[in-house]
Design a protein around this motif. Structure first.
Motif, PDB file in Angstrom:
ATOM      1  N   ARG A  81     -14.580 -10.555   2.624  1.00  0.00           N
ATOM      2  CA  ARG A  81     -14.469 -11.606   1.606  1.00  0.00           C
ATOM      3  C   ARG A  81     -15.434 -11.318   0.463  1.00  0.00           C
ATOM      4  NH1 ARG A  81     -12.940 -17.190   3.663  1.00  0.00           N
ATOM      5  NH2 ARG A  81     -12.028 -16.908   5.729  1.00  0.00           N
ATOM      6  N   GLU A  82     -15.072 -11.735  -0.722  1.00  0.00           N
ATOM      7  CA  GLU A  82     -15.990 -11.661  -1.844  1.00  0.00           C
ATOM      8  C   GLU A  82     -16.949 -12.852  -1.791  1.00  0.00           C
ATOM      9  OE1 GLU A  82     -13.638 -11.233  -5.391  1.00  0.00           O
ATOM     10  OE2 GLU A  82     -13.080  -9.161  -4.900  1.00  0.00           O
ATOM     11  N   PHE A  84     -17.895 -15.861  -3.226  1.00  0.00           N
ATOM     12  CA  PHE A  84     -17.666 -17.301  -3.103  1.00  0.00           C
ATOM     13  C   PHE A  84     -16.989 -17.662  -1.777  1.00  0.00           C
ATOM     14  CE2 PHE A  84     -18.064 -19.174  -7.669  1.00  0.00           C
ATOM     15  CZ  PHE A  84     -19.294 -18.552  -7.807  1.00  0.00           C
ATOM     16  N   THR A 236     -21.718 -11.819  -9.790  1.00  0.00           N
ATOM     17  CA  THR A 236     -20.263 -11.632  -9.775  1.00  0.00           C
ATOM     18  C   THR A 236     -19.641 -12.139 -11.067  1.00  0.00           C
ATOM     19  OG1 THR A 236     -19.764 -13.819  -8.829  1.00  0.00           O
ATOM     20  CG2 THR A 236     -20.244 -12.017  -7.262  1.00  0.00           C
ATOM     21  N   GLU A 237     -18.409 -11.721 -11.311  1.00  0.00           N
ATOM     22  CA  GLU A 237     -17.658 -12.251 -12.445  1.00  0.00           C
ATOM     23  C   GLU A 237     -17.313 -13.722 -12.214  1.00  0.00           C
ATOM     24  OE1 GLU A 237     -17.358 -11.070 -15.239  1.00  0.00           O
ATOM     25  OE2 GLU A 237     -16.871  -8.946 -15.309  1.00  0.00           O
ATOM     26  N   ASP A 238     -17.140 -14.122 -10.936  1.00  0.00           N
ATOM     27  CA  ASP A 238     -16.890 -15.537 -10.636  1.00  0.00           C
ATOM     28  C   ASP A 238     -18.010 -16.407 -11.173  1.00  0.00           C
ATOM     29  OD1 ASP A 238     -14.512 -15.051  -9.351  1.00  0.00           O
ATOM     30  OD2 ASP A 238     -15.344 -15.115  -7.330  1.00  0.00           O
ATOM     31  N   GLU A 239     -19.244 -15.916 -11.060  1.00  0.00           N
ATOM     32  CA  GLU A 239     -20.391 -16.677 -11.557  1.00  0.00           C
ATOM     33  C   GLU A 239     -20.319 -16.838 -13.076  1.00  0.00           C
ATOM     34  OE1 GLU A 239     -25.037 -15.840 -12.262  1.00  0.00           O
ATOM     35  OE2 GLU A 239     -24.301 -15.248 -10.279  1.00  0.00           O
ATOM     36  N   ASN A 240     -19.916 -15.763 -13.767  1.00  0.00           N
ATOM     37  CA  ASN A 240     -19.749 -15.865 -15.214  1.00  0.00           C
ATOM     38  C   ASN A 240     -18.730 -16.942 -15.570  1.00  0.00           C
ATOM     39  OD1 ASN A 240     -21.583 -13.859 -15.791  1.00  0.00           O
ATOM     40  ND2 ASN A 240     -20.065 -12.235 -16.039  1.00  0.00           N
ATOM     41  N   ARG A 241     -17.600 -16.929 -14.864  1.00  0.00           N
ATOM     42  CA  ARG A 241     -16.557 -17.917 -15.138  1.00  0.00           C
ATOM     43  C   ARG A 241     -17.036 -19.333 -14.823  1.00  0.00           C
ATOM     44  NH1 ARG A 241     -13.255 -13.471 -13.420  1.00  0.00           N
ATOM     45  NH2 ARG A 241     -13.461 -14.041 -11.222  1.00  0.00           N
ATOM     46  N   PHE A 242     -17.785 -19.479 -13.727  1.00  0.00           N
ATOM     47  CA  PHE A 242     -18.307 -20.791 -13.348  1.00  0.00           C
ATOM     48  C   PHE A 242     -19.234 -21.321 -14.440  1.00  0.00           C
ATOM     49  CE2 PHE A 242     -21.460 -23.578 -11.476  1.00  0.00           C
ATOM     50  CZ  PHE A 242     -20.728 -24.389 -10.636  1.00  0.00           C
ATOM     51  N   GLN A 245     -17.358 -22.362 -17.512  1.00  0.00           N
ATOM     52  CA  GLN A 245     -16.611 -23.600 -17.292  1.00  0.00           C
ATOM     53  C   GLN A 245     -17.538 -24.811 -17.199  1.00  0.00           C
ATOM     54  OE1 GLN A 245     -13.980 -23.466 -13.892  1.00  0.00           O
ATOM     55  NE2 GLN A 245     -13.749 -25.677 -13.817  1.00  0.00           N
ATOM     56  N   SER A 300     -19.278  -6.592  -5.066  1.00  0.00           N
ATOM     57  CA  SER A 300     -19.667  -7.363  -6.243  1.00  0.00           C
ATOM     58  C   SER A 300     -19.742  -6.495  -7.493  1.00  0.00           C
ATOM     59  CB  SER A 300     -21.032  -8.018  -6.004  1.00  0.00           C
ATOM     60  OG  SER A 300     -21.002  -8.867  -4.890  1.00  0.00           O
TER      61      SER A 300
END
Length: 449
Positions: A81-82, A84, A236-242, A245, A300
């Motif tokens: 899993r990545e 998040f 991670t890129e998820d953190e950038n998006r979070f 947002q 990551s």
């Protein structure tokens, strides 16, 4: 002053220092003399430790970890899993932590680190289920028992799932509780000065698990108490998006808005900074803990170490949590960082000595301890001594290079503040078999459905 004789660590096979071919002299927890080729110590009445079979390094320094995660290694629900979804699979298990299981997890982590040549380590403990309010105190007690130097961070999470964060309600605390306990553990445990064995830093977990109010209040408290700051950022890129947002900006902009972009701060990971952000980090004096194994396991990305250093950013090494490494072996982490960065930048830009530098002087800068991480007169007598008597080393040429290239993973001797903490590859007085048995039992209890 101690009544013990100075120790001459004599005639090492190799040593990571210039002008110390015949070794070094240690007294009262300090390096007091480098002995060059053809010379004898000027220090009188020394005890001799024959280092003819040893490669001598400054003690390795671990700049990012989560000790409690030794209880959830290779957990099937979290594998493949990545970041998040990995966290979401693990939070319910971590919510079962007890004082007893934490003490076992911390003892395993610190012991692994010591045996790998680590003399100083940080920890980022941010999970505080009911009943675990004294987590940092438990860690301090283990560190003192084992004789390892620590910078323990009082972590925190107060943004739960119901507030738009990732962690469940069961592992978060409210802001007032967090700040009050942060002040308490600093007052109770933080030592100042170059001989400090226990220090405390403040460490909200990440932008997706704490509120802006807590980030700002923690920075203000750290400034008031004069302690360091730590968090995860740009992993991670998820953190950038979070962040875009939730806060309308990138993670580093958010960090600066919260009063964190300064020389008091070191950050874990730092994978997704752009060129301008790296320059800002360099100007601010904010350092990065590079966690090569964890970044690879969670896919990551890769910290752009060379660009960071060119921008003036300090780089240290961290093993990260055993749930994403899944080990606490800092010498293995040195090799992983070397291989990852060599693959990224090529043979002319990254050498084994760079990786050793990151884990010693670089890591010392991360944690604000310039007296550590170097074999030089006046520096702390924190040392890691390795033998090259295993099959993996047979046929080596350069002993220092062999440590990294051939995969050293266990120190024969480790000295912390002038005292032997590892002797003949073991921690004196530690019942390893008993520890494994009790730790494994605690892990199974936590992992049971």
């Amino acid at each position: 002053m101690s009544d013990a004789k100075p120790i001459w660590i004599r005639d090492p096979l190799a040593i990571l220092a210039d002008g110390a071919e015949r070794g070094i002299v240690v007294r009262d927890g300090r390096i007091v003399e480098l002995v060059p080729a053809g010379a004898q110590p000027a220090t009188a009445d020394v005890a001799v430790f024959d280092a003819g079979e040893h490669v001598v390094l400054p003690g390795l320094i671990n700049t990012h970890h989560h000790f409690y995660q030794t209880l959830t290694r290779a957990l099937p629900a979290a594998m493949d899993r990545e970041l998040f979804p990995w966290l979401q699979a693990l939070y319910p298990v971590w919510a079962k932590l007890t004082p007893e299981s934490l003490e076992l997890g911390v003892t395993v982590a610190m012991s692994e680190l010591l045996l790998s040549g680590c003399t100083a380590t940080t920890d980022h403990h941010y999970v505080f289920p009911a009943g675990l309010e004294d987590a940092v105190d438990i860690e301090v007690a283990v560190a003192r028992r084992l004789g390892v130097r620590v910078l323990l961070t009082r972590g925190s999470m107060n943004l739960s799932q119901r507030d738009g964060g990732l962690p469940p309600d069961s592992v978060v605390q409210d802001e007032d509780t967090i700040l009050a306990d942060s002040a308490r553990v600093v007052a109770q445990h933080h030592q100042r000065g170059e001989d400090a064995m226990v220090q405390i830093a403040l460490a909200p977990c990440s932008p997706f698990s704490v509120t802006t109010s807590l980030m700002r209040a923690t920075a203000e408290l750290a400034d008031k108490l004069d302690v360091r700051l730590h968090t995860h950022l740009a992993e991670t890129e998820d953190e950038n998006r979070f962040c875009l947002q939730m806060h309308g900006c990138r993670p580093l902009d958010y960090l600066e808005q919260c009063g964190w972009l300064n020389a008091r701060t070191w950050l874990a990971h730092g994978i997704f900074f752009n060129a301008d952000e790296m320059k800002r980090l360099g100007r601010a004096g904010t350092a990065i803990s590079h966690c090569a194994c964890s970044n690879q396991l969670l896919a990551s990305g890769c910290c752009p170490v060379c660009e960071m250093e060119e921008a003036g950013v300090g780089i240290g090494i961290g093993v990260d949590g055993p749930a994403s490494n899944d080990a606490s072996n800092l010498m293995q982490e040195v090799r992983a960082a070397f291989l990852l960065q060599r693959a990224r930048y090529g043979v002319t830009k990254v050498s084994h000595k760079d990786a050793l530098r990151w884990a010693t002087k670089g890591s010392a800068a991360c944690v604000g301890r310039p007296e550590l991480g170097e074999i030089a007169v006046g520096k702390a007598a924190d040392l890691a001594l390795f033998k090259l008597d295993e099959l993996r080393f047979s046929g080596h040429g350069d002993p220092l290079a062999a440590l990294v290239l051939c995969g050293a993973h266990r120190a024969d001797r480790v000295m912390v503040a002038g005292k032997w903490a590892v002797v003949d590859g073991a921690i004196p007085g530690l019942d390893v078999a008993g520890l494994i048995r009790r730790h494994s039992t605690a892990a199974r209890a936590m992992q049971a459905g």
